[in-house]
Structures are given as structure tokens and as C-alpha cells.
Design an enzyme around this catalytic site. Structure first.
Site, PDB file in Angstrom:
ATOM      1  N   ASP A  75      -4.935   5.208  -3.664  1.00 52.11           N
ATOM      2  CA  ASP A  75      -4.012   5.425  -4.769  1.00 52.11           C
ATOM      3  C   ASP A  75      -2.702   4.778  -4.350  1.00 52.11           C
ATOM      4  O   ASP A  75      -2.256   4.912  -3.202  1.00 52.11           O
ATOM      5  CB  ASP A  75      -3.825   6.905  -5.071  1.00 52.11           C
ATOM      6  N   LYS A 180      -0.317 -12.424   0.527  1.00 44.32           N
ATOM      7  CA  LYS A 180       0.008 -11.060   0.101  1.00 44.32           C
ATOM      8  C   LYS A 180      -0.740 -10.042   0.962  1.00 44.32           C
ATOM      9  O   LYS A 180      -0.158  -9.044   1.400  1.00 44.32           O
ATOM     10  CB  LYS A 180      -0.345 -10.872  -1.373  1.00 44.32           C
TER      11      LYS A 180
END
Length: 201
Positions: A75, A180
Site C-alpha cells: 500500500d 525510477k
């Protein structure tokens, strides 16, 4: 506790963008990787927790219980200081339910429209959870940045085009997937998780 005869892993998400980011990290575990697309009856899992950790555990436990297979969930929240940590745990549904990435980003830019540069600090935080019956572990990854005035770059997904990472001075939207992954919140959490899982497998 060593986990023997484990050869499969379910990523507890329907989000193909997350799956794409996570798979390169998991490749070295030598496991067959599935997503929830393999188990359509599971449907959407209600994220009723008030923290990222609670939501991640809800997802990994539910998928492990349903499939009987080890489950890995995450999450992720964007925490903006000028908004008292919002959108945080509600990042994926900041503009409402069943909204697009652009809907969430546009709402954020609107809320930040009067905030000056010095007060636009923020961070991405990911909590990663692994559940396999009575064995559970979790890791966390955090990266600091600022919220830009406009979208910059077309790579990535979610809030990536408006999150400028501090050290590189680039938004995630300007980075290649590989660049990234080297520095991102999810990449940090995944690297930690893979180290722990390698020891257990």
C-alpha cells in the site's frame, strides 16, 4: 522459520502498473509470479485500514487465505506536508472512487495551487507485506520530494508526473522505469523484502 517447497507467489493487486514495477525485483527469487487476474473471484479487496500497514496486511492476508499461496501486497501513499499528510492512505481514491490517475493528480494540483515552493514538500511511502499463513513480514520504503506546479514527464503512473525527487531534481514522470526503480519508495521496500525472503526461501 524456513519456508520449504514454496515455488509460487501471488502479487495482491489488480494494478498492472504496480505488477510491472514489482516483477523485476522478484525475478531473482525463482518463484512463479501471479497477480489477482489469475483469481478473478477474489474481486476488489476493501482497504478499510487507517494506515498503509493495515491496508497492506488486509490485502496479503486475504489473498493468502483465498489462494493458499504466499501473497505479497503493498500500500502506497503520497504524504504532502502542506495538506497535513494528505492524501496519504487515500491516495488512490483522493478524487473519489473509481477515478483515473489524472483525476487524483488534478485534484492535488488544485489543492496546492496557492502553496508556495518552499511549502510543497512531500514524500512517497510504501509498505510491503508478505503473508503465508502464520508467517508475516513487512518492509517500508520512503522517498522525499516536492510537488510541482504542473505535470512534468509522461512516464510512470499515478502522481509520478508531479512528484520531483529531491536528489535527482526530476519527477518520476521524467525517469525511465529502471531509473525510477533504483530510488523509488516501492523499489526501496521491495529490495528490503527480497533480502528477507531470500533468507527464508
Amino acid at each position: 522459520m524456513l519456508m520449504r517447497n514454496v515455488n509460487k507467489l501471488v502479487i495482491a493487486t489488480h494494478n498492472l502498473d504496480k505488477k510491472k514495477e514489482m516483477e523485476p525485483f522478484l525475478a531473482n527469487l525463482g518463484l512463479e509470479i501471479f497477480t489477482l487476474d489469475k483469481f478473478p473471484k477474489i474481486g476488489e479487496i476493501e482497504e478499510s485500514g487507517t494506515t498503509l500497514l493495515e491496508n497492506a496486511l488486509i490485502k496479503s492476508r486475504a489473498v493468502n487465505e483465498y489462494t493458499g499461496l504466499p501473497a505479497l501486497s503493498d500500500d502506497t501513499g503520497l504524504e504532502v506536508d502542506a495538506l497535513n499528510g494528505a492524501p496519504g492512505v487515500y491516495s488512490a481514491r483522493y478524487a473519489g472512487k473509481n477515478v483515473s490517475y489524472d483525476d487524483n493528480v488534478n485534484k492535488l494540483l488544485f489543492e496546492m495551487s496557492t502553496i508556495d515552493k518552499e511549502r510543497r514538500t512531500a514524500r512517497f511511502r510504501t509498505v510491503m507485506c508478505f503473508s503465508y499463513f502464520d508467517f508475516e513480514i513487512w518492509t517500508e520504503g520512503v522517498v522525499e520530494g516536492i510537488i510541482t506546479k504542473n505535470k512534468i514527464g509522461k512516464s510512470g503512473f499515478g502522481y509520478d508526473p508531479v512528484f520531483k525527487e529531491i536528489k535527482t531534481g526530476k519527477t518520476f514522470g521524467q525517469m525511465t522505469d529502471r531509473d525510477k526503480n533504483q530510488i523509488s519508495h516501492r523499489g526501496i521496500a521491495l529490495k528490503k523484502m527480497c533480502i528477507l525472503l531470500n533468507k527464508k526461501l
